[in-house]
Structure formats: structure tokens, C-alpha cells
Design a protein around this motif. Structure first.
Motif, short mmCIF file in Angstrom:
data_model
loop_
_atom_site.label_atom_id
_atom_site.label_comp_id
_atom_site.label_asym_id
_atom_site.label_seq_id
_atom_site.Cartn_x
_atom_site.Cartn_y
_atom_site.Cartn_z
N GLY A 187 5.28 -25.68 -11.98
CA GLY A 187 5.40 -25.27 -13.47
C GLY A 187 6.08 -24.32 -13.92
O GLY A 187 6.16 -24.07 -15.07
N SER A 189 10.25 -23.13 -14.87
CA SER A 189 11.54 -23.96 -15.67
C SER A 189 12.59 -23.62 -14.79
O SER A 189 12.99 -22.79 -14.15
CB SER A 189 11.62 -23.37 -17.07
OG SER A 189 12.12 -21.76 -16.90
N TYR A 198 10.83 -28.21 -16.66
CA TYR A 198 9.79 -27.69 -15.70
C TYR A 198 9.23 -28.72 -14.55
O TYR A 198 9.18 -29.73 -14.51
CB TYR A 198 8.35 -27.53 -16.69
CG TYR A 198 8.52 -26.36 -17.58
CD1 TYR A 198 8.14 -25.01 -17.56
CD2 TYR A 198 8.85 -26.62 -18.80
CE1 TYR A 198 8.49 -24.24 -18.41
CE2 TYR A 198 9.17 -25.71 -19.86
CZ TYR A 198 8.88 -24.47 -19.64
OH TYR A 198 9.12 -23.44 -20.51
N LEU A 200 7.07 -29.47 -11.78
CA LEU A 200 5.57 -29.68 -11.38
C LEU A 200 5.33 -30.12 -9.94
O LEU A 200 5.98 -31.13 -9.69
CB LEU A 200 4.79 -30.55 -12.49
CG LEU A 200 3.34 -30.24 -12.65
CD1 LEU A 200 2.92 -30.96 -13.94
CD2 LEU A 200 2.48 -31.12 -11.28
N MET A 367 -1.41 -31.14 -18.02
CA MET A 367 -0.28 -30.15 -17.48
C MET A 367 1.01 -30.23 -18.32
O MET A 367 1.49 -29.21 -18.98
CB MET A 367 -0.04 -30.08 -16.23
CG MET A 367 -1.25 -29.47 -15.24
SD MET A 367 -1.14 -29.16 -13.44
CE MET A 367 -0.97 -30.99 -13.09
N LEU A 371 2.30 -27.45 -21.33
CA LEU A 371 3.79 -27.02 -21.12
C LEU A 371 4.45 -26.88 -22.49
O LEU A 371 5.12 -26.53 -23.01
CB LEU A 371 4.40 -27.51 -20.05
CG LEU A 371 4.28 -26.87 -18.83
CD1 LEU A 371 4.85 -27.72 -17.45
CD2 LEU A 371 4.72 -25.52 -18.37
N VAL A 380 9.56 -32.32 -18.11
CA VAL A 380 8.62 -32.06 -16.95
C VAL A 380 8.72 -33.02 -15.79
O VAL A 380 8.73 -34.22 -16.15
CB VAL A 380 7.26 -32.01 -17.24
CG1 VAL A 380 6.20 -31.45 -16.25
CG2 VAL A 380 6.86 -31.08 -18.56
N TYR A 402 -2.20 -29.69 -6.92
CA TYR A 402 -0.92 -29.61 -7.43
C TYR A 402 -0.49 -27.97 -7.59
O TYR A 402 -1.27 -27.08 -7.78
CB TYR A 402 -1.16 -30.35 -9.11
CG TYR A 402 -1.36 -31.70 -9.25
CD1 TYR A 402 -0.36 -32.47 -9.20
CD2 TYR A 402 -2.64 -31.96 -9.25
CE1 TYR A 402 -0.33 -33.71 -9.20
CE2 TYR A 402 -2.77 -33.53 -9.24
CZ TYR A 402 -1.70 -34.38 -9.33
OH TYR A 402 -2.18 -35.50 -9.65
N PHE A 404 0.92 -25.34 -10.10
CA PHE A 404 1.17 -25.20 -11.54
C PHE A 404 0.80 -23.84 -11.75
O PHE A 404 -0.28 -23.55 -12.29
CB PHE A 404 0.07 -26.19 -12.34
CG PHE A 404 0.44 -26.41 -13.71
CD1 PHE A 404 1.53 -26.91 -14.14
CD2 PHE A 404 -0.48 -25.69 -14.72
CE1 PHE A 404 1.79 -26.95 -15.86
CE2 PHE A 404 -0.21 -25.73 -15.96
CZ PHE A 404 0.94 -26.21 -16.46
N PRO A 406 2.59 -21.73 -14.70
CA PRO A 406 3.50 -21.92 -15.52
C PRO A 406 4.36 -20.69 -15.82
O PRO A 406 3.90 -19.73 -16.32
CB PRO A 406 2.81 -22.50 -16.82
CG PRO A 406 1.45 -22.04 -16.39
CD PRO A 406 1.19 -22.08 -14.94
N VAL A 437 -0.30 -21.19 -21.77
CA VAL A 437 -0.16 -22.56 -21.03
C VAL A 437 -1.08 -22.79 -20.37
O VAL A 437 -2.18 -23.75 -20.58
CB VAL A 437 0.96 -22.71 -20.26
CG1 VAL A 437 0.95 -24.27 -19.41
CG2 VAL A 437 2.55 -22.61 -20.91
#
Length: 445
Positions: A187, A189, A198, A200, A367, A371, A380, A402, A404, A406, A437
Motif C-alpha cells: 500500500g 507509493s 501504489y 499492494l 483497498m 487509496l 494500484v 495482504y 496494506f 498505506p 485510507v
């Protein structure tokens, strides 16, 4: 409006709190040396307990060994019929040598909009974002869209023996009904050809921490010895450390590089190492992560043998950190055994699975939407982590994990290079972005 009403203070929000919470956590030394000699996570866990209790929640502290503490709390969702989500972090950090840093790694110092300290990116930043969002939701009486199990684990940096793995094996009831999880190292950047994207995390390599052992014939250092354990071990270490592992692209990596090719307007030739290398390089600092996921890897990390200059030892040992791609463990193990040779045996120190999950479904859509709700127009893409997370342990319960956490980052910040590195730091504005987020996500996913 009366004067009394006008003087009412504005409600405290997650954006107001997240930087202070992160500083507090950074100032707690929870170094994990992997041998039980560190301070443990108890102090950090007590801080988490107090933070959650203060807003009316009822967390549980699970101490799995002296000083090794975990915190778990379940947030009831608007729709209890839905499967639960695990939102987890880890409270331990790898050690830091103060002499190598520009600042005290446990001072939580803020400089020019950045918070410095061990754990600033791995992963007390995400811990702080989780706490800040959960505290705001509790104060406001808001529920997440579904049940959320918030967990702060011990011992992630040494395989989770006293943390996620222990709770999964001994208290699976804590995760009852959970089918998905989100945690660290996704998540964030990157800038690709001038456009923000981003990454993920939908995959992570497997772990094989190995001990190489050579047994030989001990003797006097002045004599001819064709059964020298050090010689055999050194040759094996050199072969393993220099082995040119072949290019092997998993579905996640193929999808990522195809996306990078689209953003840069270049061709993607999956079988061409030069094409792959160009697309990996386009990811900037994140190339450190991605470049290690296009093949298996094996790095010698420790050596040990002998006790005197003129004594040939009868035994020599080394450790290797091997990381294998999803679906490629057996062939990697066979290759390592062949490289070690007939005079060096391989023993497991720690092994754990590789993971790869789909870049699709309701949670992924949520997700992505969270974002893009804060950063409209951003791309993403999925990616694979070269390291590992506590999602490996949760997978034993059938929970799909996952990465994530962010963060909208400056394009020139070497985010990947700070994991386990010196001068670890995170922008304060990135933390505020992250809580916005996460708040969106918990309300919709």
C-alpha cells in the motif's frame, strides 16, 4: 451559538493522534535479537492495552513467554454475518546500533517532517495508524463494516514463535470466522515515469534459514589434512553465495511488470532478463524489494569454526538465508543440497511457506478504492515481497493475507532500503494519509 458552545474543543481525530502514538511506540525499545536476550514486547503491549482501554475497548494481553506479549481485541461489525477481517501488526523491531545512526534510534525524534527511529517503517508506523483509527472509531461509536480482529503480535522478526504462530496454534478461537487479513509492507507509493502508483502486496517469498555443517578430521595446523571441515564449508558457502539463480516470474510479478510496462509505454518480454531488469529499475527505490522476487535467492550470513590458529577444527558451520518463490521450494532445496556438496549437510533453523493470493475480490477492490479515494487517479498494482510477514502464520487457519500499510511517500525516499537499515524514518504526512485510507477501508470492506 453560546460562548460556552463556541469554546468546545474540536474532537480528537486519528490524524491528530497518529504522529504522537508513533513517537511513543518508537521510544519503547522492543528489539528482538532472536535469542531471547532482548527486552521483549511487554512494554509496547502494555502501551497498546492502555491506548485501547482508554477508549472503552476490552483488549486481551497474551504473554507467551516472559516479556513476550501480544494484544488482541475484536471490534464488532455492522454485519456480523460476514466473515471477519484480521488487522494486525507486530510490536518487535530488529536491533539497532546507535553509533551507525544520525539520531538515537529509540528517541522518536522528528526532523523536518520525518519521524526517525527503529520501527518507523517496520512496523510501528502501521501499528500507530491502526491504533489511531481504532481509537477514533471507538470514541465516535462507529463500527467497521464487518467484525475486525485487531492483533499486535510479538516476535515477527524471529519467525513468530512467541507471537502469531503461538496464537494460531494455541488460541485459534481468537480468529474465529476470519477469512482475510491485512498487515505490513504494502500500500505504499512509488513514482513510475512521473505517475504515482501504489504497490499492494499479494505475495511473499518463503523462508529457509539454514545451517551448513561440515564435519572433518581435527588435527595440527601444520599437517596435511584432506578432511578439513573449514575447507569443505568455505567451498560450499562460496558456491551457494555465487549461484546464479535463474529468472522465474510468478503470476504476481508478471502482473506487476506488465502494469509498469503500461505506465512507461515500453514492451514487457517476460523471458528477457534485460526487459525485466529495465521494468524493475523503473520502480525506483522499490526495486530493492521487487528485484529480489524475480528469482530464488541464497545469501550466506554467518560463519563459525575453530578455536585456535594452529588447530584444524573437526567441525565448521555457516548459516544461509534462502528465500524461495511461491511454488518453487522443492527445486530450491534440491539446488542448495547439490551446491553444498556431499561433505556438507544442511539443517533447518527456520522454515516457512511462500504465499500468493489473487489480486481481485471485494477486499482488494475496497483497498484500491480507499487509496484512490485519497489519491484520485493513482494506479494500484500487485507486488510480491522478498521477505515475510505474520500472514504466513495466519495462513495456517485458511486466512488470506495482504500487505496494506498505506503510505503516500516522496518519490526520492528510499523506503525499501530502510527496512532493517539505519536512519529509519517515515514522513508525518504519510502517517496522516495512512489513517485516512484505513478509516475509509474499515468502513467499507
Amino acid at each position: 451559538m453560546s460562548a460556552t458552545t463556541a469554546r468546545q474543543p474540536a474532537p480528537v481525530t486519528a490524524e491528530d493522534e497518529v504522529v504522537g502514538i508513533c513517537q511513543d511506540l518508537l521510544r519503547i525499545d522492543s528489539s528482538n535479537y532472536g535469542d531471547g536476550s532482548g527486552p521483549g514486547e511487554r512494554a509496547a503491549a502494555e502501551y497498546v492495552m492502555a491506548s485501547l482501554t482508554e477508549v472503552g475497548l476490552d483488549p486481551e494481553l497474551h504473554e507467551t513467554a516472559p516479556g513476550r506479549a501480544n494484544v488482541v481485541v475484536r471490534l464488532p461489525g455492522d454485519d456480523p454475518r460476514r466473515d471477519a477481517l484480521v488487522l494486525h501488526g507486530h510490536l518487535d523491531v530488529v536491533p539497532a546500533e546507535s553509533a551507525d545512526w544520525q539520531v538515537d534510534p529509540f528517541a522518536g525524534e522528528e526532523r523536518e517532517g520525518l519521524l526517525w527511529g527503529r520501527g518507523a517503517v517496520d512496523m510501528k508506523d502501521m501499528d500507530a495508524m491502526i491504533l489511531a483509527v481504532v481509537r477514533q472509531m471507538a470514541r465516535e461509536g462507529r463500527r467497521p463494516a464487518r467484525d475486525v480482529v485487531v492483533a499486535m503480535f510479538a516476535d515477527e522478526e524471529a519467525g513468530g514463535t512467541f507471537g502469531a504462530r503461538w496464537l494460531v496454534d494455541n488460541r485459534p478461537d481468537l480468529f474465529e470466522g476470519a477469512t482475510e487479513a491485512i498487515s505490513e509492507v504494502g500500500g505504499f507509493s512509488v513514482e513510475i515515469d512521473g505517475r504515482r502508483a501504489y504497490l499492494l502486496q499479494t505475495a511473499e517469498k518463503g523462508i529457509a534459514w539454514l545451517r551448513l555443517v561440515a564435519d572433518g578430521r581435527a588435527g595440527h595446523g601444520s599437517q596435511v589434512n584432506h578432511e578439513n571441515a573449514v575447507t569443505e564449508l568455505a567451498a560450499a558457502v562460496a558456491r551457494i553465495g555465487r549461484h546464479p539463480w535463474p529468472l522465474q516470474l510468478t503470476p504476481t510479478v508478471r502482473t506487476l511488470l506488465s502494469g509498469v510496462a503500461d505506465l512507461t509505454g515500453t514492451r514487457f518480454e517476460p523471458e528477457d532478463p534485460d526487459s525485466v531488469a529495465r521494468l524493475v529499475a523503473a520502480l525506483g527505490p522499490a526495486a530493492r524489494f521487487v528485484g529480489a522476487t524475480v528469482r530464488n535467492t541464497s545469501n550466506p550470513t554467518q560463519l563459525g569454526a575453530g578455536y585456535k590458529a594452529n588447530v584444524i577444527p573437526g567441525r565448521a558451520e555457516a548459516t544461509v538465508d534462502a528465500r524461495f518463490l511461491p511454488g518453487h521450494e522443492d527445486e530450491a532445496r534440491a539446488t542448495l543440497a547439490a551446491l553444498a556438496g556431499e561433505h556438507v549437510r544442511i539443517e533447518d533453523i527456520h522454515r516457512d511457506i511462500a504465499l500468493e493470493v489473487p489480486f481481485e475480490g471485494d477486499l482488494v477492490d475496497a483497498m484500491v478504492a480507499a487509496l484512490q479515494g485519497e489519491d484520485p487517479g493513482a494506479a494500484v498494482l500487485p507486488y510480491s515481497l522478498s521477505g515475510g510477514t505474520d500472514n504466513k502464520s495466519l495462513a495456517r487457519l485458511g486466512i488470506t493475507g495482504y500487505g496494506f500499510a498505506p503510505l503516500r511517500l516522496p518519490p526520492d525516499l528510499d523506503f525499501a532500503g530502510m527496512f532493517h537499515g539505519v536512519d529509519e524514518r517515515v514522513p508525518t504526512e504519510s502517517l496522516r494519509f495512512g489513517v485516512r485510507v484505513l478509516d475509509r477501508l474499515l468502513g467499507t470492506c
